[in-house]
Design an enzyme around this catalytic site. Structure first.
Site, PDB file in Angstrom:
ATOM      1  N   CYS A  77      -4.677  -8.730  -6.117  1.00 24.59           N
ATOM      2  CA  CYS A  77      -5.986  -8.094  -6.318  1.00 24.59           C
ATOM      3  C   CYS A  77      -6.718  -8.585  -7.575  1.00 24.59           C
ATOM      4  CB  CYS A  77      -5.824  -6.574  -6.364  1.00 24.59           C
ATOM      5  SG  CYS A  77      -4.374  -6.004  -7.249  1.00 24.59           S
ATOM      6  N   HIS A 120     -10.061  -2.478 -10.858  1.00 28.64           N
ATOM      7  CA  HIS A 120      -9.465  -3.275 -11.931  1.00 28.64           C
ATOM      8  C   HIS A 120     -10.599  -3.888 -12.768  1.00 28.64           C
ATOM      9  CE1 HIS A 120      -5.702  -2.693 -10.060  1.00 28.64           C
ATOM     10  NE2 HIS A 120      -5.475  -3.889  -9.550  1.00 28.64           N
TER      11      HIS A 120
HETATM   12  N1  LIG Z   1      -2.864  -1.219  -3.873  1.00 26.03           N
HETATM   13  C1  LIG Z   1      -3.515  -2.336  -4.160  1.00 26.03           C
HETATM   14  O1  LIG Z   1      -4.499  -2.355  -4.916  1.00 26.03           O
HETATM   15  C2  LIG Z   1      -3.051  -3.618  -3.565  1.00 26.03           C
HETATM   16  C3  LIG Z   1      -3.826  -4.737  -3.763  1.00 26.03           C
HETATM   17  C4  LIG Z   1      -3.408  -5.946  -3.226  1.00 26.03           C
HETATM   18  C5  LIG Z   1      -2.247  -5.987  -2.514  1.00 26.03           C
HETATM   19  N2  LIG Z   1      -1.504  -4.863  -2.331  1.00 26.03           N
HETATM   20  C6  LIG Z   1      -0.271  -4.958  -1.541  1.00 26.03           C
HETATM   21  O2  LIG Z   1      -0.434  -4.193  -0.351  1.00 26.03           O
HETATM   22  C7  LIG Z   1       0.821  -3.619   0.008  1.00 26.03           C
HETATM   23  C8  LIG Z   1       0.675  -2.107   0.195  1.00 26.03           C
HETATM   24  O3  LIG Z   1       0.083  -1.513  -0.935  1.00 26.03           O
HETATM   25  P1  LIG Z   1      -0.403   0.014  -0.904  1.00 26.03           P
HETATM   26  O4  LIG Z   1      -0.999   0.260  -2.239  1.00 26.03           O
HETATM   27  O5  LIG Z   1      -1.213   0.280   0.314  1.00 26.03           O
HETATM   28  O6  LIG Z   1       1.007   0.786  -0.789  1.00 26.03           O
HETATM   29  P2  LIG Z   1       1.335   2.259  -0.246  1.00 26.03           P
HETATM   30  O7  LIG Z   1       0.146   3.146  -0.345  1.00 26.03           O
HETATM   31  O8  LIG Z   1       2.589   2.665  -0.941  1.00 26.03           O
HETATM   32  O9  LIG Z   1       1.658   2.042   1.336  1.00 26.03           O
HETATM   33  C9  LIG Z   1       2.777   1.349   1.785  1.00 26.03           C
HETATM   34  C10 LIG Z   1       2.733   1.220   3.302  1.00 26.03           C
HETATM   35  O10 LIG Z   1       3.855   0.435   3.731  1.00 26.03           O
HETATM   36  C11 LIG Z   1       4.568   1.166   4.735  1.00 26.03           C
HETATM   37  N3  LIG Z   1       5.988   0.835   4.708  1.00 26.03           N
HETATM   38  C12 LIG Z   1       6.859   1.024   3.695  1.00 26.03           C
HETATM   39  N4  LIG Z   1       8.098   0.623   4.068  1.00 26.03           N
HETATM   40  C13 LIG Z   1       7.995   0.192   5.338  1.00 26.03           C
HETATM   41  C14 LIG Z   1       8.913  -0.335   6.282  1.00 26.03           C
HETATM   42  N5  LIG Z   1      10.201  -0.491   5.990  1.00 26.03           N
HETATM   43  N6  LIG Z   1       8.468  -0.698   7.503  1.00 26.03           N
HETATM   44  C15 LIG Z   1       7.153  -0.530   7.820  1.00 26.03           C
HETATM   45  N7  LIG Z   1       6.223  -0.049   6.973  1.00 26.03           N
HETATM   46  C16 LIG Z   1       6.638   0.320   5.747  1.00 26.03           C
HETATM   47  C17 LIG Z   1       4.333   2.616   4.387  1.00 26.03           C
HETATM   48  O11 LIG Z   1       4.620   3.420   5.501  1.00 26.03           O
HETATM   49  P3  LIG Z   1       5.162   4.955   5.311  1.00 26.03           P
HETATM   50  O12 LIG Z   1       3.942   5.782   5.063  1.00 26.03           O
HETATM   51  O13 LIG Z   1       5.779   5.240   6.632  1.00 26.03           O
HETATM   52  O14 LIG Z   1       6.124   4.959   4.190  1.00 26.03           O
HETATM   53  C18 LIG Z   1       2.843   2.552   4.032  1.00 26.03           C
HETATM   54  O15 LIG Z   1       2.077   2.498   5.220  1.00 26.03           O
HETATM   55  C19 LIG Z   1       1.807  -4.075  -1.060  1.00 26.03           C
HETATM   56  O16 LIG Z   1       2.390  -5.280  -0.612  1.00 26.03           O
HETATM   57  C20 LIG Z   1       0.931  -4.362  -2.230  1.00 26.03           C
HETATM   58  O17 LIG Z   1       1.503  -5.283  -3.123  1.00 26.03           O
HETATM   59  C21 LIG Z   1      -1.888  -3.672  -2.832  1.00 26.03           C
END
Ligand SMILES: NC(=O)c1ccc[n+]([C@@H]2O[C@H](COP(=O)([O-])OP(=O)(O)OC[C@H]3O[C@@H](n4cnc5c(N)ncnc54)[C@H](OP(=O)(O)O)[C@@H]3O)[C@@H](O)[C@H]2O)c1
Length: 347
Positions: A132, A247
């Site tokens: 990001c 950010h």
């Molecule tokens: N947040 C940001 O600003 C941002 C920016 C760029 C990239 N990212 C990337 O995007 C990804 C997610 O970020 P987020 O902030 O959205 O995280 P989050 O809110 O914690 O959500 C995580 C998601 O992954 C799912 N998940 C976890 N373990 C799993 C498994 N074993 N099999 C299938 N699904 C699973 C969760 O499902 P459950 O609800 O069932 O647990 C949930 O839908 C990460 O790789 C992060 O590095 C995030």
């Protein structure tokens, strides 16, 4: 499958912060879908999730459920992407992956829609969405690179807690409440220290004795890869701040050719995906709370670095969940359709 008939789209990590925005953006941007299937962990499978007029049932990841997709948007962490992105690609889908798992692989394009869309050509089934912080920086840097070249970058980020996931948002909230109510603070679980009313000079982890964090390493490496500038000198410091979304970054740019602040302001004013907010005397500059919910990257405080005649300082702000993640992923999906690159060669 054609855009007119619509595509069958998987959203992996659909219950997460980024996945939720992806679902919303598919609707908002009228991406041509025939069917959307949300995937999440076993914990969520079977539950329903809101998709405009419809409720969609969350599917678990299995060899059977991943068949028959044109496109898979992944946002469920590196472990899930490492295991399941190649399986979706093998089953015929084109994957746009939001995790760090595939970004630096040589045969995986790392693409920002406004910066290097041509890198999508010849993809092998997996396309990576950058980190990001890197994403918003390169949107602001590309016009400068094209006009004056870039020799060196010194970047310092002030990153919001939603960048770490929903648990971090909850941690900031509960700590802030405890401080305000003069209660004992709950133990930090997500971050190594209290984040409420604090600044942490650590984003992600220090690996193998490295004195830069994994986030800082990503920012340096991904910036070079996206800009196609392997010789670019770049240094990054990433800090976590008690902001929910958005950010902010201080970027010091040393150009190859002279570039005045006025020229830079004009360049960026005409650049795709950028909004210049730069009238500091009237208190006009980019703010995280204003950028939250927006798809553009905001740039201000454009000024000469008094210590170097070819250096400028910029303040760059973007919504980490939108342009920093979900918006770019959906833009890449749109570009894949426009360039007829969906379901090309699989890995
Ligand atoms: N947040 C940001 O600003 C941002 C920016 C760029 C990239 N990212 C990337 O995007 C990804 C997610 O970020 P987020 O902030 O959205 O995280 P989050 O809110 O914690 O959500 C995580 C998601 O992954 C799912 N998940 C976890 N373990 C799993 C498994 N074993 N099999 C299938 N699904 C699973 C969760 O499902 P459950 O609800 O069932 O647990 C949930 O839908 C990460 O790789 C992060 O590095 C995030």
């Amino acid at each position: 499958m054609s855009a007119a008939e619509g595509y069958r789209v998987a959203v992996v990590g659909a219950t997460g912060q980024v996945g939720g925005v992806m679902l919303r953006l598919l609707r908002e941007r009228a991406f041509p879908v025939r069917e959307v299937v949300p995937f999440a962990s076993e914990r969520s499978a079977g539950r329903t999730i809101d998709y405009g007029d419809a409720d969609l049932t969350i599917a678990p990841l299995t060899d059977e459920t991943i068949q028959g997709f044109d496109l898979a948007l992944f946002s469920a962490g590196s472990g899930v992407s490492g295991e399941w992105a190649p399986r979706f690609a093998d089953a015929g889908a084109t994957v746009v992956d939001n995790s760090s798992r595939w970004r630096m692989e040589e045969d995986v394009p790392l693409v920002v829609a406004e910066v290097n869309p041509e890198a999508l050509d010849g993809h092998r089934g997996i396309v990576a969405n950058p980190n990001c912080t890197t994403m918003q920086t390169v949107v602001a840097l590309k016009p400068i690179l094209d006009a004056a070249g870039i020799e060196r970058l010194v970047m310092s980020s002030y990153q919001a807690v939603s960048g770490t996931g929903q648990k971090a948002v909850d941690e900031l909230h509960s700590q802030a409440e405890a401080v305000i109510e003069a209660r004992e603070l709950p133990e930090p679980r997500v971050y190594p220290h209290q984040i409420a009313f604090n600044v942490l000079p650590q984003v992600e982890t220090f690996k193998d004795g490295d004195d830069y964090t994994t986030e800082e390493r990503k920012m340096m490496a991904e910036t070079r890869k996206i800009l196609g500038a392997s010789d670019l000198a770049v240094s990054a410091t990433c800090a976590r701040v008690p902001v929910y979304t958005g950010h902010s970054e201080s970027v010091n740019v040393q150009t190859r050719e002279p570039l005045s602040p006025e020229e830079c302001r004009e360049l960026l004013s005409g650049a795709p995906g950028v909004i210049v907010l730069d009238n500091p005397a009237d208190g006009i500059y980019p703010l995280a709370i204003d950028a939250a919910g927006r798809d553009e990257v905001f740039v201000g405080r454009i000024r000469r670095d008094p210590s170097h005649e070819r250096c400028l300082n910029l303040w760059v702000v973007g919504d980490n969940l939108r342009k920093g993640a979900a918006t770019n992923a959906v833009q890449l999906a749109e570009l894949l359709v426009q360039r007829n690159l969906l379901r090309s060669v699989t890995v």
